[in-house]
Design an enzyme around this catalytic site. Structure first.
Site, PDB file in Angstrom:
ATOM      1  CG  ASP A  56      -2.180   0.805   0.991  1.00 28.29           C
ATOM      2  OD1 ASP A  56      -2.064   2.017   0.719  1.00 28.29           O
ATOM      3  OD2 ASP A  56      -3.282   0.232   1.060  1.00 28.29           O
ATOM      4  CB  SER A 107      -6.426   2.167  -0.007  1.00 26.21           C
ATOM      5  OG  SER A 107      -5.123   2.607   0.223  1.00 26.21           O
ATOM      6  CG  ASP A 159      -7.751  -0.204   6.046  1.00 28.46           C
ATOM      7  OD1 ASP A 159      -8.597   0.705   6.083  1.00 28.46           O
ATOM      8  OD2 ASP A 159      -6.524   0.016   5.945  1.00 28.46           O
ATOM      9  CB  THR A 161      -6.143  -2.725   0.482  1.00 29.32           C
ATOM     10  OG1 THR A 161      -5.672  -1.378   0.406  1.00 29.32           O
ATOM     11  CG2 THR A 161      -5.507  -3.556  -0.615  1.00 29.32           C
ATOM     12  NE  ARG A 172     -10.639   4.012   3.328  1.00 25.48           N
ATOM     13  CZ  ARG A 172      -9.339   4.102   3.080  1.00 25.48           C
ATOM     14  NH1 ARG A 172      -8.923   4.793   2.025  1.00 25.48           N
ATOM     15  NH2 ARG A 172      -8.455   3.518   3.851  1.00 25.48           N
ATOM     16  CD  GLU A 340      -3.226  -3.557   2.286  1.00 32.77           C
ATOM     17  OE1 GLU A 340      -3.298  -2.380   1.934  1.00 32.77           O
ATOM     18  OE2 GLU A 340      -4.009  -4.064   3.118  1.00 32.77           O
ATOM     19  CG  ASP A 345      -1.279   4.465   2.742  1.00 32.35           C
ATOM     20  OD1 ASP A 345      -1.162   5.384   1.912  1.00 32.35           O
ATOM     21  OD2 ASP A 345      -2.196   4.416   3.583  1.00 32.35           O
ATOM     22  CE  LYS A 346      -3.681   0.941   7.450  1.00 29.74           C
ATOM     23  NZ  LYS A 346      -4.800   1.742   6.923  1.00 29.74           N
ATOM     24  CG  HIS A 349      -1.293   8.552   5.225  1.00 32.35           C
ATOM     25  ND1 HIS A 349      -1.657   9.610   4.437  1.00 32.35           N
ATOM     26  CD2 HIS A 349      -1.933   7.467   4.715  1.00 32.35           C
ATOM     27  CE1 HIS A 349      -2.493   9.188   3.478  1.00 32.35           C
ATOM     28  NE2 HIS A 349      -2.663   7.891   3.625  1.00 32.35           N
ATOM     29  CG  ASP A 387      -2.845   1.107  -2.630  1.00 35.10           C
ATOM     30  OD1 ASP A 387      -1.668   1.509  -2.535  1.00 35.10           O
ATOM     31  OD2 ASP A 387      -3.615   1.028  -1.644  1.00 35.10           O
ATOM     32  CG  HIS A 388      -2.539   5.114  -3.196  1.00 39.13           C
ATOM     33  ND1 HIS A 388      -1.636   5.619  -2.285  1.00 39.13           N
ATOM     34  CD2 HIS A 388      -3.433   4.412  -2.460  1.00 39.13           C
ATOM     35  CE1 HIS A 388      -2.005   5.261  -1.072  1.00 39.13           C
ATOM     36  NE2 HIS A 388      -3.084   4.510  -1.143  1.00 39.13           N
ATOM     37  CG  HIS A 438      -3.113   8.565  -0.843  1.00 36.99           C
ATOM     38  ND1 HIS A 438      -4.291   7.894  -1.029  1.00 36.99           N
ATOM     39  CD2 HIS A 438      -2.654   8.177   0.371  1.00 36.99           C
ATOM     40  CE1 HIS A 438      -4.535   7.136   0.021  1.00 36.99           C
ATOM     41  NE2 HIS A 438      -3.559   7.297   0.878  1.00 36.99           N
TER      42      HIS A 438
END
Lengths: 476, 476
Positions: A56, A107, A159, A161, A172, A340, A345-346, A349, A387-388, A438
């Site tokens: 992610d 996501s 979550d 994804t 989501r 995953e 990602d988290k 962030h 994913d991004h 993102h």
């Protein structure tokens, strides 16, 4: 039967994390057996299998930052030796007008592109933008075909994804019965209204309830809190109890995971929410705004290294969950397995470079195990992608314009690497105290087990669904 | 004999830039002839050829930003259809201790990795870090082997990227005789001392003088000012005159380029320094710091589109220079041709999104012409890559945390695209007024004409030299 991975292909990132390495080696001895590779009995026509690994937020900056830190600027990750690499154009559209693109995904919509092959709007879980229709996912196609299915993640299994591979809901954040309708006064766009998705209104219920009612063979990750809630329209029965009555063995510890009896469906929930990450900055260091001295010169943050995160103790590694999933799914049938590493990602962030580096290391370690499996089962297509994009960027540790007092205007960290250098990591998508945004960059796609001539330099994100489903012969 | 490219494969980015498109079509008719593809006479064993296209600073963010703007989020650049894509780990070491890596490169050391296959320190042109030894470049190997050679760039031909393919000097700024020793009081690290490179001291002289004395067949780009200087140890003779006496036909206009007689060496200098770029922001708009209203809410910049840059009028397109180079080099021998779109980097430094998008469009247009050539000459290896990452990042046009007053702390632009959406481009590597820094991200590598099994997911940057030299059979 998949027995484990060989010691030759285990390359835990040694050096500063001796404790972690030792755990990995002990795990190998205790959990995996570390036998020499054993060949599966040759079937007449092996059933095709797909293992899709999603990092992610794992864009090219993330990979380069991790490579430099983990194996050095001349080193190679397992990712780097994948036989095929392409890039993926991430695709998102506006909720109010799906003819208009949005250039940065979340996501939910990006996982929906991969799981269901459609382009939708941010926040949507396997549903169409504006018209809110459910879209069949590859897991549902695989279940209908009698194949094995599994989802493994370091986030809550509810979550965005993982949810996008099995659930259908308009937003989501509707992860559990009490979260279907909520108001967020600070950030109105984070409010949810999934009232149309209530089961009593003809919907499928919250994401946790949809997972509990599903026919997935293996679901492993975090998110126990969502399954502890009382299910919709029940007085005392929890979502977890509904999962159990649907045939799921529900487990919650590393020990239970390691000693799972064979057969049957399993739901492993190893944390209340997101699983803890394996690394953190030494002394909990993270990126910070660059302070200024009285004369305007920047006071660059002190370089730091990474250390084990104490909160990670007792948490199953991503590779352990992946191994358990493969052992259960390896019964001769075709299967679709999504794995995953969610906190690349988290942690980005949250501007925590050691956090995202450590979780990319977990992904790369898991890839080693997956490639060992694929070597024994060459009918296995292995895809690794993101994913991004994410906010972290690899920049000079001191600006070329430092004599002009230039420094990052964002959040900045300097990492000291084992090869005696310092690496600058910058987070500057926005100036909020809370978290980064993102990015919209195209993301990597790695493949093995695919006819390489099929992959041009760039594929749209919906092709992840198409390539996977074609390999499993679920579509033509 | 290479005749031009077919209309079918010409895809100028039409729509908002009708004038520009029209010029391209007229160019096709007038300059190229636009005949149907003509096959070269089949040689018994065609001599291998390499065309290396470098997008300076062309990382994955740059490509995605350009794709979204030029052909839309569902569109495809020519780059996207290349049969092979890998990524390149950029490699740099410290000048004072070459055992220690530096995680962000400049165009000099990264071009040296590609031209000569060695890892060196920033600012160095085909010389070793610390020990300052000259290193043989692929152009020199090709000249020694009797092959054709060419350099085409939109920067000064003396700029770091082209220079690294033919010159040897300790500091990239030593482009001309008067620039060998200079003090920069504002930025001391930008001072130069190439006194050891003076010809009178046993060196090879400035970069312009080394090009003038070279045996390259074709050199096309900007930088006329450096050739107008009096050469070292001369009283009146300019570097340009030395080039002429070395056999170079020196030209300076689009017309001269289009009407070049066949045969002989050519040095084209079409601008005093860097060549003008084809596009700019409407009304000269660029990224800017985000202003704040009295209550702290961000005043996001107005979205803008791109327009032709008036200063570009009369400037040869990159594709025109590439076509002229190919026509001269296509004599049956092997050749090594390097083509650079230089201002993807320079415009990103200056936070001008239309500038770098337009120059990436020039690269993609040129790739079309090159691929047409390679189709007629399948012994041609085409590589497209970048030297290092750049500052521009594709971010949400309004932050997800906009309700919390969050916005970029860096320089920010919003581009209105032809598909009816707005794209956010952020520049935030440093807070100087002057320019952005490079980034250290791994960069793309695209290939055609290579056995695809040779390229794993990542190659070190020095492999660009190795792959090119092996294809030309200059090394084993």
């Amino acid at each position: 039967m998949f027995r484990g991975f060989s010691t030759a292909t285990m390359r835990p990132y040694d050096g500063i994390l001796r404790a972690s390495s030792l755990i990995a080696v002990v795990s190998c001895l205790v959990l995996y057996g570390c036998e020499a590779d054993t060949q599966s009995p040759a079937a007449a026509a092996p059933a095709p299998k797909v293992i899709l690994i999603i990092g992610d937020g794992m864009d090219d900056h993330q990979i380069t930052i991790a490579r430099n830190y983990l194996v050095g600027y001349n080193g190679r990750l397992r990712l780097d030796d994948m036989p095929e690499r392409s890039s993926v154009q991430v695709q998102t559209v506006a909720e109010d007008d799906p003819a208009v693109p949005v250039y940065v995904a979340d996501s939910a919509n990006s996982a929906t592109a991969m799981s269901a092959g459609i382009v939708t709007s941010t926040g949507r879980i396997a549903t169409t933008a504006k018209t809110d229709r459910d879209v069949t996912t590859i897991m549902e196609l695989a279940i209908a075909a009698g194949f094995g299915t599994g989802i493994v993640t370091t986030s809550s299994v509810t979550d965005a994804t993982p949810a996008s591979f099995i659930a259908h809901v308009s937003e989501r954040l509707c992860e559990a019965p009490t979260r279907m309708v909520r108001t967020n006064e600070r950030i109105p766009s984070f409010s949810t209204d999934c009232s149309a998705d209530f089961k009593t209104r003809g919907g499928r219920g919250s994401i946790a309830e949809q997972i509990a009612a599903s026919q997935l063979d293996v679901v492993l990750g975090g998110g126990a809190q969502y399954f502890a809630e009382v299910a919709e329209n029940e007085t005392a029965t929890t979502v977890r109890e509904i999962a159990a009555s649907n045939g799921y063995r529900v487990i919650g510890t590393e020990h239970e995971l390691a000693s799972l009896p064979p057969g049957g469906k399993v739901l492993g929930l190893f944390a209340r929410g997101t699983m803890p990450v394996q690394w953190r900055g030494a002394g909990d260091a993270a990126a910070a705004l660059v302070a200024r001295q009285d004369d305007g010169r920047p006071q660059l943050p002190e370089p730091f290294m990474c250390e084990p995160n104490p909160a990670f103790a007792g948490t199953p590694r991503l590779s352990e969950m992946a191994r358990a999933a493969l052992q259960r799914l390896d019964d001769g049938r075709s299967f679709m397995l999504m794995i995953e590493s969610a906190s690349i990602d988290k942690q980005s962030h949250l501007r925590r470079p050691c956090g995202h580096i450590g979780e990319l290391a977990q992904l790369d370690e898991t890839l080693g195990l997956v490639l060992d499996y694929a070597r024994e089962h060459p009918e296995t297509l292995v895809l690794v992608t993101a994913d991004h994009g994410q906010a972290a960027t690899l920049v000079p540790q001191t600006s070329v314009l430092a004599p002009l007092k230039a420094a990052s205007a964002g959040y900045f960290a300097r990492l000291r690497t084992r090869e005696g250098a310092v690496m600058g990591v910058n987070y500057a998508t926005n100036d909020s105290l809370l978290q980064e945004d993102h990015t919209g960059v195209q993301v990597p796609l790695f493949a093995s087990g695919l006819d390489t001539r099929d992959l041009p330099a760039m594929v749209p994100q919906t092709d992840i669904f198409r390539i996977s489903a074609e390999h499993l012969r679920l579509i033509e």
